[in-house]
Design a protein around this motif. Structure first.
Motif, PDB file in Angstrom:
ATOM      1  N   ILE A 379       0.800  -1.183   0.067  1.00 48.63           N
ATOM      2  CA  ILE A 379       0.186  -0.081   0.112  1.00 48.63           C
ATOM      3  C   ILE A 379       1.020   1.141  -0.026  1.00 48.63           C
ATOM      4  O   ILE A 379       0.658   2.273  -0.562  1.00 48.63           O
ATOM      5  N   GLY A 380       2.093   1.108   0.783  1.00 43.79           N
ATOM      6  CA  GLY A 380       2.895   2.381   0.744  1.00 43.79           C
ATOM      7  C   GLY A 380       3.346   2.820  -0.529  1.00 43.79           C
ATOM      8  O   GLY A 380       3.701   4.009  -0.755  1.00 43.79           O
ATOM      9  N   MET A 381       3.661   1.749  -1.364  1.00 38.78           N
ATOM     10  CA  MET A 381       4.456   1.802  -2.424  1.00 38.78           C
ATOM     11  C   MET A 381       3.302   2.260  -3.572  1.00 38.78           C
ATOM     12  O   MET A 381       3.519   3.140  -4.216  1.00 38.78           O
ATOM     13  N   ILE A 382       2.134   1.819  -3.801  1.00 37.06           N
ATOM     14  CA  ILE A 382       1.118   2.101  -4.768  1.00 37.06           C
ATOM     15  C   ILE A 382       0.423   3.390  -4.411  1.00 37.06           C
ATOM     16  O   ILE A 382      -0.132   3.685  -5.317  1.00 37.06           O
ATOM     17  N   THR A 383       0.739   3.872  -3.033  1.00 38.52           N
ATOM     18  CA  THR A 383      -0.090   5.303  -3.044  1.00 38.52           C
ATOM     19  C   THR A 383       1.100   6.275  -2.880  1.00 38.52           C
ATOM     20  O   THR A 383       0.777   7.457  -2.434  1.00 38.52           O
ATOM     21  N   ASP A 384       2.110   6.143  -3.411  1.00 35.44           N
ATOM     22  CA  ASP A 384       3.295   7.014  -3.089  1.00 35.44           C
ATOM     23  C   ASP A 384       2.930   7.754  -4.629  1.00 35.44           C
ATOM     24  O   ASP A 384       2.963   7.430  -5.617  1.00 35.44           O
ATOM     25  N   PRO A 385       2.779   9.193  -4.405  1.00 34.08           N
ATOM     26  CA  PRO A 385       2.356  10.120  -5.536  1.00 34.08           C
ATOM     27  C   PRO A 385       3.638   9.804  -6.814  1.00 34.08           C
ATOM     28  O   PRO A 385       3.657  10.080  -7.876  1.00 34.08           O
ATOM     29  N   HIS A 386       4.849   9.996  -6.245  1.00 30.06           N
ATOM     30  CA  HIS A 386       6.017  10.003  -7.246  1.00 30.06           C
ATOM     31  C   HIS A 386       6.026   8.701  -7.803  1.00 30.06           C
ATOM     32  O   HIS A 386       6.312   8.900  -8.975  1.00 30.06           O
ATOM     33  N   LEU A 387       5.994   7.733  -7.501  1.00 25.13           N
ATOM     34  CA  LEU A 387       6.070   6.419  -7.752  1.00 25.13           C
ATOM     35  C   LEU A 387       4.870   6.225  -8.917  1.00 25.13           C
ATOM     36  O   LEU A 387       5.174   5.699 -10.151  1.00 25.13           O
ATOM     37  N   ILE A 388       3.866   6.542  -8.497  1.00 28.25           N
ATOM     38  CA  ILE A 388       2.577   6.274  -9.350  1.00 28.25           C
ATOM     39  C   ILE A 388       2.684   7.380 -10.396  1.00 28.25           C
ATOM     40  O   ILE A 388       2.615   6.993 -11.581  1.00 28.25           O
ATOM     41  N   ARG A 389       3.223   8.412 -10.285  1.00 35.88           N
ATOM     42  CA  ARG A 389       3.235   9.620 -11.299  1.00 35.88           C
ATOM     43  C   ARG A 389       4.311   9.215 -12.737  1.00 35.88           C
ATOM     44  O   ARG A 389       4.046   9.067 -13.618  1.00 35.88           O
ATOM     45  N   THR A 390       5.400   8.546 -11.966  1.00 38.98           N
ATOM     46  CA  THR A 390       6.486   7.856 -12.928  1.00 38.98           C
ATOM     47  C   THR A 390       5.950   6.669 -13.620  1.00 38.98           C
ATOM     48  O   THR A 390       6.198   6.726 -14.808  1.00 38.98           O
ATOM     49  N   GLU A 391       5.170   5.749 -13.168  1.00 33.60           N
ATOM     50  CA  GLU A 391       4.658   4.752 -13.849  1.00 33.60           C
ATOM     51  C   GLU A 391       3.479   5.190 -14.633  1.00 33.60           C
ATOM     52  O   GLU A 391       3.615   4.683 -16.037  1.00 33.60           O
ATOM     53  N   ILE A 392       2.826   5.931 -14.559  1.00 38.95           N
ATOM     54  CA  ILE A 392       1.471   6.628 -15.307  1.00 38.95           C
ATOM     55  C   ILE A 392       2.332   7.342 -16.513  1.00 38.95           C
ATOM     56  O   ILE A 392       2.102   7.105 -17.458  1.00 38.95           O
ATOM     57  N   ASP A 393       3.287   8.125 -16.261  1.00 37.02           N
ATOM     58  CA  ASP A 393       3.994   8.802 -17.405  1.00 37.02           C
ATOM     59  C   ASP A 393       4.763   7.845 -18.219  1.00 37.02           C
ATOM     60  O   ASP A 393       4.769   8.046 -19.367  1.00 37.02           O
ATOM     61  N   LYS A 394       5.228   6.778 -17.845  1.00 37.03           N
ATOM     62  CA  LYS A 394       6.089   5.728 -18.561  1.00 37.03           C
ATOM     63  C   LYS A 394       4.981   5.077 -19.393  1.00 37.03           C
ATOM     64  O   LYS A 394       5.414   4.782 -20.605  1.00 37.03           O
ATOM     65  N   ARG A 395       3.813   4.405 -18.770  1.00 37.31           N
ATOM     66  CA  ARG A 395       2.907   3.842 -19.613  1.00 37.31           C
ATOM     67  C   ARG A 395       2.186   4.690 -20.620  1.00 37.31           C
ATOM     68  O   ARG A 395       1.968   4.252 -21.769  1.00 37.31           O
ATOM     69  N   LEU A 396       1.817   6.129 -20.340  1.00 38.65           N
ATOM     70  CA  LEU A 396       1.391   7.113 -21.486  1.00 38.65           C
ATOM     71  C   LEU A 396       2.527   7.293 -22.418  1.00 38.65           C
ATOM     72  O   LEU A 396       1.830   7.188 -23.523  1.00 38.65           O
ATOM     73  N   GLU A 397       3.395   7.074 -22.133  1.00 37.52           N
ATOM     74  CA  GLU A 397       4.629   7.467 -23.335  1.00 37.52           C
ATOM     75  C   GLU A 397       4.500   6.279 -24.065  1.00 37.52           C
ATOM     76  O   GLU A 397       4.638   6.337 -25.565  1.00 37.52           O
ATOM     77  N   ARG A 398       4.568   5.011 -23.404  1.00 40.90           N
ATOM     78  CA  ARG A 398       4.810   3.894 -24.209  1.00 40.90           C
ATOM     79  C   ARG A 398       3.447   3.651 -25.228  1.00 40.90           C
ATOM     80  O   ARG A 398       3.709   3.227 -26.307  1.00 40.90           O
ATOM     81  N   ALA A 399       2.333   4.086 -24.519  1.00 36.86           N
ATOM     82  CA  ALA A 399       1.112   3.937 -25.454  1.00 36.86           C
ATOM     83  C   ALA A 399       1.174   4.948 -26.620  1.00 36.86           C
ATOM     84  O   ALA A 399       0.586   4.458 -27.660  1.00 36.86           O
TER      85      ALA A 399
END
Length: 566
Positions: A379-399
């Protein structure tokens, strides 16, 4: 003087028995003497009974180590297919040896370094790979045909209770009943079907009888007894083709976990449906009715087993011991007040599983404590704003860049540009009076129809991409997304938590990568992390040699009681 090491290989047991590898070695020695190459006796490497379709061969491993450590001028091999059956493996080995300053020569093959010689080696490698595939297919079809005709030869061995008699010029292979072993098999089925003995009871009975297993071991295992109860050969119908090879990655085994790698082969064995088995008549030890009763009880045990009604837990089937590499299973004990407490216990810490006693000193760990630590960390990892933002940006760019829809749109745009250019060219040709009006009328409808079709496909694809972008942009409201994620995580049941945690760990999400200062709590196929400080606050500590899962206090009773083992 030029130094040389020689390598010879045969793949089948028959070739090994017929000493055909000796003829290879003799030919290689003669060639080395003819070329006046220096051959130390310890530089003769022979792989007997090892397939050329794999690189995991004892003598080849020693040869590669020698070339990497000592200056060897030449590696001499009889033919390219003796080095490897796959062309990719041949190229890999030749390139590896060349980097170490060693050249590879073949007695039956090209010996020069010209482009023509290299091309010939490549052709021979491809032909060897094709020959290997052809031999395997012929072998499979031949064994299947003989099995359908009732030949015992394809079985290759006999289970406990029989003796396998090899074929002779007068008759084929047969099963011969071993009376002393057959009596134990009959008694085994009687105790299981009539007396209701458990598989564990049968295992202890066979071990105490001092009768060795088929492989010569004095200690019987439950899996062996379970396999005997499922073997239709005892009812007079031996089965051929009970398993099949699937081109899927198998699960991590203990050796792979200890070496920190994935399993080397991308295939795994799986059971075939019973309808696809090929039965071969053999002498029966029990009646068909007795075998069916045993099969029915096995099915009932699987259906009504306690593991099907157990309380779910987060890490069951996922955790593994860092100390010995064995997996953890869940067990339980009941306190004096009647409270049931669940523990995770290492398979290597059970005395009864191993002839020499336990192989791991790690103690059980409270399941509720460890589940809480791991889930809180997830929960601590998946609710970390920095980690989530990094993952979302990576997947958006890949998409946006590597999505199949984007690549398809590029192809459609290119095709549309070509169709439009063709229309312009035909019109210009008509204006220059290079084509007649009739030719223009005959060719223009097809070009216009193609252009219209491509524009329609582009419009549909653009709508699909717009829907996907709109869906992905829902994550732009990061605070709302995290709040919803946190609420769902806190209210999730254990099965949902297990699926979420496993999916997060195995999806390659950057949120689950290790953080600095964290200690490893190993899970199968995953890299879950738990905080050392938080583990200590729950009273956990590692067993000897472990860096992760340890014990959370000594249990009040033996955790083997009412255990739910895999």
């Amino acid at each position: 003087m030029t130094s040389v090491a020689i390598y010879a290989r045969v793949s089948s047991v028959r070739q090994k028995k017929d000493q055909t590898i000796g003829s290879q070695t003799a030919s290689l020695r003669a060639h080395a003497a003819e070329e006046r190459l220096e051959l130390p006796e310890e530089w003769v490497f022979e792989d007997e009974g090892h397939s050329g379709a794999t690189l995991v061969r004892p003598a080849l491993e020693r040869l590669r180590d020698l070339v990497a450590q000592v200056g060897v001028d030449v590696v001499l091999c009889y033919a390219p297919d003796r080095l490897a059956r796959k062309f990719a493996y041949q190229a890999l080995l030749i390139e590896e040896f060349a980097r170490a300053g060693t050249r590879v020569e073949f007695v039956r093959g090209p010996r020069g370094d010209s482009p023509e010689d290299q091309l010939m080696v490549q052709f021979q490698g491809m032909f060897a790979e094709y020959e290997k595939a052809q031999l395997m297919e012929r072998y499979r079809r031949g064994k299947t045909y003989r099995a359908r005709s009732g030949s015992v030869n394809v079985l290759g061995g006999a289970p406990f209770g029989y003796r396998y008699l090899r074929k002779t010029p007068e008759c084929g292979a047969t099963y011969e009943i071993v009376e002393s072993e057959a009596a134990l098999v009959v008694e085994l089925f009687r105790r299981y079907t009539d007396d209701g003995a458990s598989i564990a009871d049968l295992t202890r009975w066979l071990t105490s009888s001092s009768i060795p297993t088929r492989t010569g071991k004095t200690r019987w295992d439950r899996s062996v007894v379970w396999g005997m109860l499922r073997n239709p050969a005892y009812a007079g119908q031996a089965a051929f083709g009970k398993t099949q090879t699937l081109h899927e990655s198998p699960g991590l085994n203990r050796r792979a976990r200890l070496e920190g790698r994935s399993t080397p082969r991308a295939v795994k064995a799986a059971d075939r449906p019973h309808e696809e088995w090929i039965t071969i008549p053999v002498p029966a030890l029990i009646t068909q009715a007795t075998f069916e009763r045993a099969a029915q009880r096995l099915a009932d045990n699987k259906r009504f087993a306690s593991r099907n009604s157990k309380v779910p837990s987060l890490l069951q089937g996922l955790s593994a011991c860092v100390s010995c590499g064995y997996g953890y299973y869940r067990t339980s004990t009941t306190t004096s007040s009647g409270k049931k407490i669940y523990y995770y216990r290492c398979l290597g810490s059970d005395d009864y599983r191993y002839e020499g006693g336990r192989v791991c000193a790690n103690k059980p760990v409270r399941a509720d404590y460890l589940d809480t630590v791991v889930w809180d960390h997830v929960i601590g990892m998946i609710t970390d704003p920095h980690l989530i933002r990094t993952e979302i940006d990576k997947r958006l760019e890949r998409a946006r860049t590597s999505d199949p829809a984007t690549r398809r749109r590029d192809r459609l745009e290119l095709a549309l540009a070509k169709a439009t250019a063709a229309i312009i060219r035909i019109i210009e040709a008509f204006q220059e009076q290079l084509v007649t009006l009739d030719e223009l009328r005959s060719r223009m409808p097809d070009l216009r129809a193609r252009e219209s079709n491509l524009r329609g496909q582009l419009a549909a694809l653009d709508a699909q991409i717009a829907d996907r972008d709109a869906y992905l942009k829902l994550a732009d409201d990061l605070e709302g997304f995290l709040a919803q994620l946190r609420d769902n995580a806190e209210s999730a049941e254990v099965p949902e938590r297990t699926r979420s945690g496993t999916g997060c760990l195995r999806s390659g999400c950057s949120c689950t990568r290790p953080r600095p200062g964290s200690s490893t709590a190993r899970t199968r196929g995953a890299g879950a992390r738990t905080s050392t400080r938080r583990s200590r606050s729950l009273g956990t500590r590692s067993g000897p040699g472990a860096t992760g899962t340890g014990t959370a206090g000594r249990p009040s009773a033996s955790p083997r009681a009412s255990a739910e083992r895999p």
